[in-house]
Motif scaffolding. Sequence first.
Motif, PDB file in Angstrom:
ATOM      1  N   ALA A 258       0.824  -1.246  -0.123  1.00 39.55           N
ATOM      2  CA  ALA A 258      -0.056  -0.059   0.007  1.00 39.55           C
ATOM      3  C   ALA A 258       0.781   1.153   0.031  1.00 39.55           C
ATOM      4  N   LEU A 259       0.389   2.381  -0.531  1.00 35.74           N
ATOM      5  CA  LEU A 259       0.919   3.488  -0.721  1.00 35.74           C
ATOM      6  C   LEU A 259       0.701   4.488   0.179  1.00 35.74           C
ATOM      7  N   GLY A 260       1.444   4.926   1.240  1.00 37.24           N
ATOM      8  CA  GLY A 260       0.793   5.712   2.394  1.00 37.24           C
ATOM      9  C   GLY A 260       1.523   7.097   2.449  1.00 37.24           C
ATOM     10  N   GLY A 261       0.657   8.060   2.675  1.00 37.32           N
ATOM     11  CA  GLY A 261       0.915   9.468   2.945  1.00 37.32           C
ATOM     12  C   GLY A 261       0.715   9.874   4.405  1.00 37.32           C
ATOM     13  N   ASP A 262       0.548  11.130   4.310  1.00 30.33           N
ATOM     14  CA  ASP A 262       0.096  11.682   5.774  1.00 30.33           C
ATOM     15  C   ASP A 262      -1.082  11.723   6.182  1.00 30.33           C
ATOM     16  N   ARG A 263      -1.924  11.595   5.146  1.00 33.91           N
ATOM     17  CA  ARG A 263      -3.594  11.447   5.410  1.00 33.91           C
ATOM     18  C   ARG A 263      -4.347  10.404   4.579  1.00 33.91           C
ATOM     19  N   VAL A 264      -3.444   9.796   3.668  1.00 33.19           N
ATOM     20  CA  VAL A 264      -4.167   8.830   2.844  1.00 33.19           C
ATOM     21  C   VAL A 264      -3.398   7.566   2.848  1.00 33.19           C
ATOM     22  N   VAL A 265      -4.299   6.463   2.655  1.00 34.85           N
ATOM     23  CA  VAL A 265      -3.508   5.292   2.000  1.00 34.85           C
ATOM     24  C   VAL A 265      -3.951   4.652   0.918  1.00 34.85           C
ATOM     25  N   LEU A 266      -3.229   4.264  -0.261  1.00 35.12           N
ATOM     26  CA  LEU A 266      -3.909   3.723  -1.231  1.00 35.12           C
ATOM     27  C   LEU A 266      -3.456   2.247  -1.219  1.00 35.12           C
ATOM     28  N   ARG A 267      -4.510   1.570  -1.630  1.00 31.75           N
ATOM     29  CA  ARG A 267      -4.246   0.256  -1.838  1.00 31.75           C
ATOM     30  C   ARG A 267      -5.339  -0.462  -2.825  1.00 31.75           C
ATOM     31  N   LEU A 268      -4.837  -1.790  -3.161  1.00 30.62           N
ATOM     32  CA  LEU A 268      -5.561  -2.441  -4.515  1.00 30.62           C
ATOM     33  C   LEU A 268      -6.951  -2.886  -3.721  1.00 30.62           C
ATOM     34  N   PRO A 269      -8.254  -2.670  -4.548  1.00 30.01           N
ATOM     35  CA  PRO A 269      -9.522  -3.022  -4.095  1.00 30.01           C
ATOM     36  C   PRO A 269      -9.384  -4.538  -3.772  1.00 30.01           C
ATOM     37  N   VAL A 270     -10.293  -4.935  -2.662  1.00 33.08           N
ATOM     38  CA  VAL A 270     -10.515  -6.340  -2.480  1.00 33.08           C
ATOM     39  C   VAL A 270     -11.923  -6.498  -2.343  1.00 33.08           C
ATOM     40  N   SER A 271     -12.425  -7.772  -2.439  1.00 33.58           N
ATOM     41  CA  SER A 271     -13.958  -8.224  -2.534  1.00 33.58           C
ATOM     42  C   SER A 271     -14.587  -7.593  -1.300  1.00 33.58           C
ATOM     43  N   GLN A 272     -13.771  -7.441  -0.101  1.00 34.63           N
ATOM     44  CA  GLN A 272     -14.618  -7.060   1.289  1.00 34.63           C
ATOM     45  C   GLN A 272     -14.860  -5.440   1.163  1.00 34.63           C
ATOM     46  N   ASP A 273     -14.411  -4.706  -0.209  1.00 32.41           N
ATOM     47  CA  ASP A 273     -14.676  -3.297  -0.168  1.00 32.41           C
ATOM     48  C   ASP A 273     -16.117  -3.138  -1.031  1.00 32.41           C
ATOM     49  N   PHE A 274     -16.621  -4.137  -1.225  1.00 34.42           N
ATOM     50  CA  PHE A 274     -18.027  -3.832  -1.721  1.00 34.42           C
ATOM     51  C   PHE A 274     -18.871  -2.997  -1.173  1.00 34.42           C
ATOM     52  N   LYS A 275     -19.245  -3.364  -0.164  1.00 33.21           N
ATOM     53  CA  LYS A 275     -20.318  -2.479   0.793  1.00 33.21           C
ATOM     54  C   LYS A 275     -19.941  -1.120   0.758  1.00 33.21           C
ATOM     55  N   GLU A 276     -18.913  -0.789   1.289  1.00 39.62           N
ATOM     56  CA  GLU A 276     -18.524   0.617   1.473  1.00 39.62           C
ATOM     57  C   GLU A 276     -18.483   1.382   0.252  1.00 39.62           C
ATOM     58  N   TRP A 277     -17.810   0.490  -0.825  1.00 40.61           N
ATOM     59  CA  TRP A 277     -17.732   1.223  -2.142  1.00 40.61           C
ATOM     60  C   TRP A 277     -18.955   1.608  -2.539  1.00 40.61           C
ATOM     61  N   ALA A 278     -20.107   0.806  -2.563  1.00 42.43           N
ATOM     62  CA  ALA A 278     -21.373   0.865  -3.116  1.00 42.43           C
ATOM     63  C   ALA A 278     -22.111   1.981  -2.479  1.00 42.43           C
ATOM     64  N   ARG A 279     -21.910   2.019  -1.045  1.00 41.47           N
ATOM     65  CA  ARG A 279     -22.689   3.076  -0.300  1.00 41.47           C
ATOM     66  C   ARG A 279     -21.934   4.391  -0.617  1.00 41.47           C
TER      67      ARG A 279
END
Length: 198
Positions: A13-34
Amino acid sequence: MFAFPFLRRDIPALGGDRVVLRLPVSQDFKEWARLRGESRSFLEPWEPSWASDELDKSAWRYRLRRYREDYARGLAIPFFIFEKASGQLLGGVTLGNIRHGVARSGHIGYWIGEKYAGQGYMLEALELLARHAFDTMRLHRIEAACIPGNRRSVRVLEKAGFTREGLLRSYLKINGTWQDHYLYALIADDPRSGRARD
């Protein structure tokens, strides 16, 4: 298509001061859809037309499969953007159309949830992705395109150090209409965001 060596293994994952970037995974569906659902009217003017099943689980599975295939083939690196402190999903940024050889370039696309817009999260995400593209992937050029009327997008690209290079006429079909786009680019040797390079 080749699977390039840097894509054959998971990248951290790429980490900064306030954000983290990471590849999407199956478990992200509900939060992504919302988040996408809550932000629909905010996002639709700047995106391809949404399919009738855009936020369905079956469409998500297809999207995730396409992300993985493009990643494995060296064509794209899709990231979700998370707030570092809370772990909340904020949006997404993808480095796509990756080309090596004499081009060594890629194209950035991004979106952010409406309630997180204008707070500097996307700027930091673009900076992290640019650093990864140039310093780790050894790309020479990254591009982004935005509709001239999308002032937020214009502002964040310019703050991230991108230079406007021209106007692409009738470039992409956005929200059902072929739209002109500004072409922006950042070159490996350009100053980024006016900040000193690492």
